[in-house]
Design a protein around this motif. Structure first.
Motif, PDB file in Angstrom:
ATOM      1  N   LEU A  86     -48.268  17.135 -15.573  1.00 61.01           N
ATOM      2  CA  LEU A  86     -47.536  18.501 -15.167  1.00 61.01           C
ATOM      3  C   LEU A  86     -46.632  17.939 -13.763  1.00 61.01           C
ATOM      4  O   LEU A  86     -46.087  18.732 -13.338  1.00 61.01           O
ATOM      5  N   LYS A  87     -46.838  16.775 -12.823  1.00 57.59           N
ATOM      6  CA  LYS A  87     -46.072  16.312 -11.446  1.00 57.59           C
ATOM      7  C   LYS A  87     -45.225  15.274 -12.258  1.00 57.59           C
ATOM      8  O   LYS A  87     -44.466  15.567 -11.760  1.00 57.59           O
ATOM      9  N   THR A  88     -44.967  14.367 -12.884  1.00 56.55           N
ATOM     10  CA  THR A  88     -43.885  13.951 -13.510  1.00 56.55           C
ATOM     11  C   THR A  88     -43.266  13.758 -14.676  1.00 56.55           C
ATOM     12  O   THR A  88     -44.536  14.083 -16.033  1.00 56.55           O
ATOM     13  N   GLY A  89     -42.252  12.784 -15.596  1.00 50.69           N
ATOM     14  CA  GLY A  89     -41.358  12.930 -16.038  1.00 50.69           C
ATOM     15  C   GLY A  89     -41.851  11.297 -16.589  1.00 50.69           C
ATOM     16  O   GLY A  89     -41.583  11.158 -18.040  1.00 50.69           O
ATOM     17  N   GLU A  90     -42.013  10.454 -15.955  1.00 49.14           N
ATOM     18  CA  GLU A  90     -42.741   8.778 -16.029  1.00 49.14           C
ATOM     19  C   GLU A  90     -44.434   9.077 -16.839  1.00 49.14           C
ATOM     20  O   GLU A  90     -44.650   8.256 -15.917  1.00 49.14           O
ATOM     21  N   THR A  91     -44.583   9.752 -17.098  1.00 50.48           N
ATOM     22  CA  THR A  91     -46.226  10.367 -17.481  1.00 50.48           C
ATOM     23  C   THR A  91     -46.395   8.135 -18.183  1.00 50.48           C
ATOM     24  O   THR A  91     -47.706   8.439 -17.902  1.00 50.48           O
ATOM     25  N   GLY A  92     -46.081   7.830 -19.033  1.00 54.29           N
ATOM     26  CA  GLY A  92     -46.426   6.456 -19.504  1.00 54.29           C
ATOM     27  C   GLY A  92     -46.930   5.568 -18.378  1.00 54.29           C
ATOM     28  O   GLY A  92     -47.537   4.631 -18.039  1.00 54.29           O
ATOM     29  N   ILE A  93     -45.717   5.483 -17.473  1.00 54.44           N
ATOM     30  CA  ILE A  93     -45.918   4.386 -16.266  1.00 54.44           C
ATOM     31  C   ILE A  93     -47.298   4.559 -15.450  1.00 54.44           C
ATOM     32  O   ILE A  93     -47.676   4.183 -14.585  1.00 54.44           O
ATOM     33  N   GLU A  94     -47.557   6.440 -15.259  1.00 50.92           N
ATOM     34  CA  GLU A  94     -48.152   6.937 -13.899  1.00 50.92           C
ATOM     35  C   GLU A  94     -49.426   6.603 -14.531  1.00 50.92           C
ATOM     36  O   GLU A  94     -50.335   6.751 -14.088  1.00 50.92           O
ATOM     37  N   SER A  95     -49.535   7.340 -16.228  1.00 55.52           N
ATOM     38  CA  SER A  95     -51.015   7.122 -15.948  1.00 55.52           C
ATOM     39  C   SER A  95     -51.316   6.003 -15.993  1.00 55.52           C
ATOM     40  O   SER A  95     -52.513   5.756 -16.084  1.00 55.52           O
ATOM     41  N   SER A  96     -51.027   4.397 -16.613  1.00 52.54           N
ATOM     42  CA  SER A  96     -51.118   3.037 -16.718  1.00 52.54           C
ATOM     43  C   SER A  96     -51.437   2.886 -15.176  1.00 52.54           C
ATOM     44  O   SER A  96     -52.312   2.081 -15.368  1.00 52.54           O
ATOM     45  N   ARG A  97     -50.877   3.356 -14.129  1.00 55.04           N
ATOM     46  CA  ARG A  97     -51.338   2.913 -12.644  1.00 55.04           C
ATOM     47  C   ARG A  97     -52.483   3.607 -13.086  1.00 55.04           C
ATOM     48  O   ARG A  97     -53.537   3.100 -11.549  1.00 55.04           O
ATOM     49  N   LEU A  98     -52.252   4.687 -12.954  1.00 52.02           N
ATOM     50  CA  LEU A  98     -54.034   6.064 -12.432  1.00 52.02           C
ATOM     51  C   LEU A  98     -55.495   5.035 -13.218  1.00 52.02           C
ATOM     52  O   LEU A  98     -55.940   5.069 -12.440  1.00 52.02           O
ATOM     53  N   ILE A  99     -55.315   4.700 -15.028  1.00 47.36           N
ATOM     54  CA  ILE A  99     -56.106   4.049 -15.258  1.00 47.36           C
ATOM     55  C   ILE A  99     -56.351   2.798 -14.329  1.00 47.36           C
ATOM     56  O   ILE A  99     -57.704   2.507 -14.726  1.00 47.36           O
ATOM     57  N   ALA A 100     -55.619   1.401 -13.910  1.00 47.59           N
ATOM     58  CA  ALA A 100     -55.570   0.781 -13.073  1.00 47.59           C
ATOM     59  C   ALA A 100     -56.612   0.618 -12.347  1.00 47.59           C
ATOM     60  O   ALA A 100     -57.302   0.187 -11.727  1.00 47.59           O
ATOM     61  N   ARG A 101     -55.556   1.978 -11.444  1.00 49.11           N
ATOM     62  CA  ARG A 101     -56.518   2.195 -10.157  1.00 49.11           C
ATOM     63  C   ARG A 101     -58.132   2.304 -10.233  1.00 49.11           C
ATOM     64  O   ARG A 101     -58.768   1.896  -9.275  1.00 49.11           O
TER      65      ARG A 101
END
Length: 701
Positions: A86-101
């Motif tokens: 719901l927050k961003t259109g670049e979900t692919g990048i953000e999801s990888s960053r979130l999991i890594a964090r």
């Protein structure tokens, strides 16, 4: 004195047995084929209960340590993942960053793994060699890569030489609730394992970016894991694209702060791997765990891995464990009748002697037969049933666990219970594998499942295959012997025959040449089958020559000489003998590579080869036996043709209304794309033998 006659030495018992079998080849063929089919139908009855072979596994011996705090953290992690949509259109990048964090916050070694989807290419000898080396094509666009996120926990009691892998596929572009739940289950277990003191094997959590397919992402990571590179060649992950990391949201400062790297990190040798998936509760029965184990070319993981999952799921977490089955067989009337017959025979046997444990209820027999047929079918396809198949290419035992919740996924009240149940199941499996001092080796690698808790071992199911193919060499020897006797009788009654010594020499030479003539025909047909098998590969390699290759194949296809001499026309028996020998060799070789393919192939090929007989001779005989054999040959010739066999089997199992003409080509294309040995069997064994049998039927006698 007249010289005493030398007594004739009797042949050895083994030779006498061979002569007896050859002289009674018809009876042997009927008995063996009937017994082989009966043995195959008896496999659900002969199935044994599974058991843990390796005592060190000790599933369920320790209490689960997964706490409510781990579950609450996993729930927060899941909410953050679903909120990204719901927050961003670049979900692919953000999801990888979130999991890594989240991985890094637990103290794990984290890295990104960039990969490019590789096009499917047919490699004829793929199953005889290792996987391809990592080659990245220069013309692939940088924007087409996927990013896996990998976290590694170093075991406090280990030496870094062994590891256990958790895999959670997810679509980085849009994470649905089921994928978020599977990631949350893995996170809860990963969080627990960072604090325990009993861990002796490293834990690798692979969050596989499945936007190009689940198998592609896992296979790419495994390929790079198993083929390490050194020096300047270690840079592909950080420098493969012309675009900077900042453009993809991977800021250098954040990477340094979180100790998240683009450099590929490794742990020890993989002891086992678990692929965790959550399915929609509407697709399956509520509260079930489905196990998928089939890998490429019919490979299966060690049975102990399935046993500990089944044991913990049923006795600890109260889940109903399922394996795939052909549901159409559950409504089969002939299968129900057969099950009732076996049940009646079992009741009679127990009435005679209570210690005779034979026969099972008809309902259990139908369930076991449907599961056994599914196990044979998916092993024969040679195509993995999930991303776990990528691990078996490197001899790592792996399975896919697909959990279906009892309630709808959006029911937040029950999500906590579901996460706890799934997390404790994974924890128990990891704890059992962690107890091993060596790789899985005690239990079976060759088996067929009839239920999650019953199996048929290789020593039992090989009996059915051995009985089916046993008549082939016997009939081949009988045909060759009869052809030579027929030739000898003709020579004996020929008044123009030469003296005995010269006649014998001429006859032996003639026999050898007749055998070579039949062998030449069989060799030409099988060479044609090889070319047909390699046709997609040749077209891919030489796309501009496609018309030339097709023309060459058509003109070079084996055409029997119509001007063959009358003596050659009468040698159909020798041709059939060589054909049967080739079929026997092909089926035996295939049984080593993929037994299920050889078993199904034997059911189709053996009757067709044994009954093949010139139709002209049957028509001239004017007898019921001859007309019956001719009718059977026509039916078997039709069913034995690969496309017809596919349509008949698919229609029998799934209903003929679902059969489409393009289905066969799609199936062949999938076998070709997955480098399945079944593809080579169809083109190099089954199709040539079918063509030879058709030529025998049409032989100009």
């Amino acid at each position: 004195m007249a010289e005493s006659e030398t007594p004739k030495t009797r042949p050895r018992p083994l030779v006498r047995l061979g002569i007896f079998l050859i002289s009674h080849s018809l009876l042997v063929s009927v008995v063996c084929c009937t017994a082989g089919v009966l043995a195959l139908l008896l496999l659900p009855v002969l199935a044994k209960n599974t058991y843990i072979s390796e005592n060190a596994l000790m599933p369920g011996s320790a209490n689960a340590m997964l706490s409510s705090e781990d579950i609450s953290e996993a729930h927060r992690f899941m909410n953050d993942l679903t909120g990204l949509n719901l927050k961003t259109g670049e979900t692919g990048i953000e999801s990888s960053r979130l999991i890594a964090r989240y991985m890094s916050d637990l103290g794990a070694d984290v890295n990104y793994h960039k990969f490019h989807p590789q096009p499917n290419q047919f490699r004829p000898l793929h199953f005889f060699s290792n996987s391809d080396s990592r080659i990245i094509q220069e013309n692939i666009c940088c924007s087409s890569h996927g990013v896996n996120t990998v976290g590694i926990i170093r075991a406090p009691r280990g030496d870094g030489k062994e590891a256990i892998v958790l895999v959670t596929p997810y679509n980085s572009h849009k994470i649905d609730l089921a994928e978020a739940l599977s990631l949350a289950i893995a996170y809860s277990v990963f969080s627990l394992l960072t604090r325990v003191t009993w861990l002796a094997k490293d834990i690798i959590w692979l969050a596989a970016d499945s936007k190009y397919g689940e198998y592609a992402s896992v296979s790419a990571w495994l390929r790079d894991y198993q083929t390490p590179v050194f020096g300047d060649f270690e840079k592909p992950y950080s420098e493969i694209c012309c675009e900077s990391n900042a453009r993809h949201g991977l800021k250098e400062s954040e990477i340094t702060e979180r100790k998240i790297s683009d450099v590929f990190r490794r742990a020890g040798t993989m002891a086992a791997a678990l692929v965790i998936k959550v399915s929609d509760g509407n697709k399956q029965a509520d509260g079930t765990l489905s196990i998928y184990a089939e890998a490429s070319n019919g490979q299966m993981p060690n049975l102990d891995l399935i046993n500990i999952v089944n044991n913990l799921a049923v006795h600890r977490q109260g889940l109903q464990v399922k394996v795939e089955k052909l549901l159409s067989l559950l409504d089969s009337k002939w299968l129900r009748i057969l099950g009732e017959v076996f049940e009646s025979v079992g009741n009679i046997a127990r009435s005679l002697n209570p210690q005779w444990k034979f026969g099972i209820p008809a309902a259990d027999y139908m369930e076991g037969a449907a599961t056994l047929a599914s196990s044979l079918y998916y092993q024969a396809l040679g195509v993995p049933t999930g991303s776990h198949g990528a691990f078996r290419d490197y001899q790592v035992d792996a399975i896919t666990l697909e959990i279906s919740p009892k309630v709808a996924l959006n029911n937040k009240i029950r999500q906590t219970e579901f996460l706890q149940r799934g997390g404790r199941l994974i924890e128990g499996v990891i704890r059992s594998v962690n107890n091993l001092l060596e790789k899985f080796h005690q239990s079976f690698f060759l088996y067929l499942l009839t239920s999650p808790s019953k199996f048929v071992s290789v020593g039992v199911y090989m009996i059915a295959f051995a009985l089916l193919v046993a008549p082939l060499p016997i009939v081949a020897a009988s045909l060759y012997s009869d052809a030579n006797k027929w030739d000898s009788s003709l020579k004996k009654h020929d008044p123009t025959s030469s003296p005995k010594s010269a006649d014998d020499e001429h006859r032996n030479i003639l026999r050898s040449w007749k055998w070579l003539y039949a062998a030449k025909q069989v060799f030409i047909i099988h060479s044609w089958g090889v070319l047909v098998s390699l046709l997609p590969y040749l077209i891919c390699q030489m796309p501009n020559w496609m018309s030339k290759v097709l023309t060459w194949l058509i003109l070079g296809s084996p055409i029997i000489d119509a001007d063959a001499s009358q003596s050659q026309k009468r040698e159909w028996a020798i041709l059939k003998s060589v054909t049967i020998s080739a079929a026997f060799i092909g089926l035996c070789l295939m049984s080593v590579i993929n037994f299920a393919t050889a078993e199904i192939g034997a059911l189709l090929l053996v009757p067709m080869c044994l009954l093949a007989h010139p139709l002209r001779l049957d028509v001239r005989a004017h007898s019921l036996k001859a007309f019956t054999r001719a009718g059977c040959n026509l039916v078997l010739g039709f069913i034995g043709f690969p496309p017809a066999a596919f349509f008949v089997l698919k229609g029998s199992f799934e209903g003929f209304e679902s059969v489409n003409i393009s289905d066969f080509w799609n199936w062949i294309e999938s076998l070709w794309a997955w480098n399945s040995a079944t593809y080579l069997y169809i083109g190099m064994v089954h199709l040539p033998c079918w063509a030879l049998c058709i030529w025998i039927l049409l032989h100009p006698c």
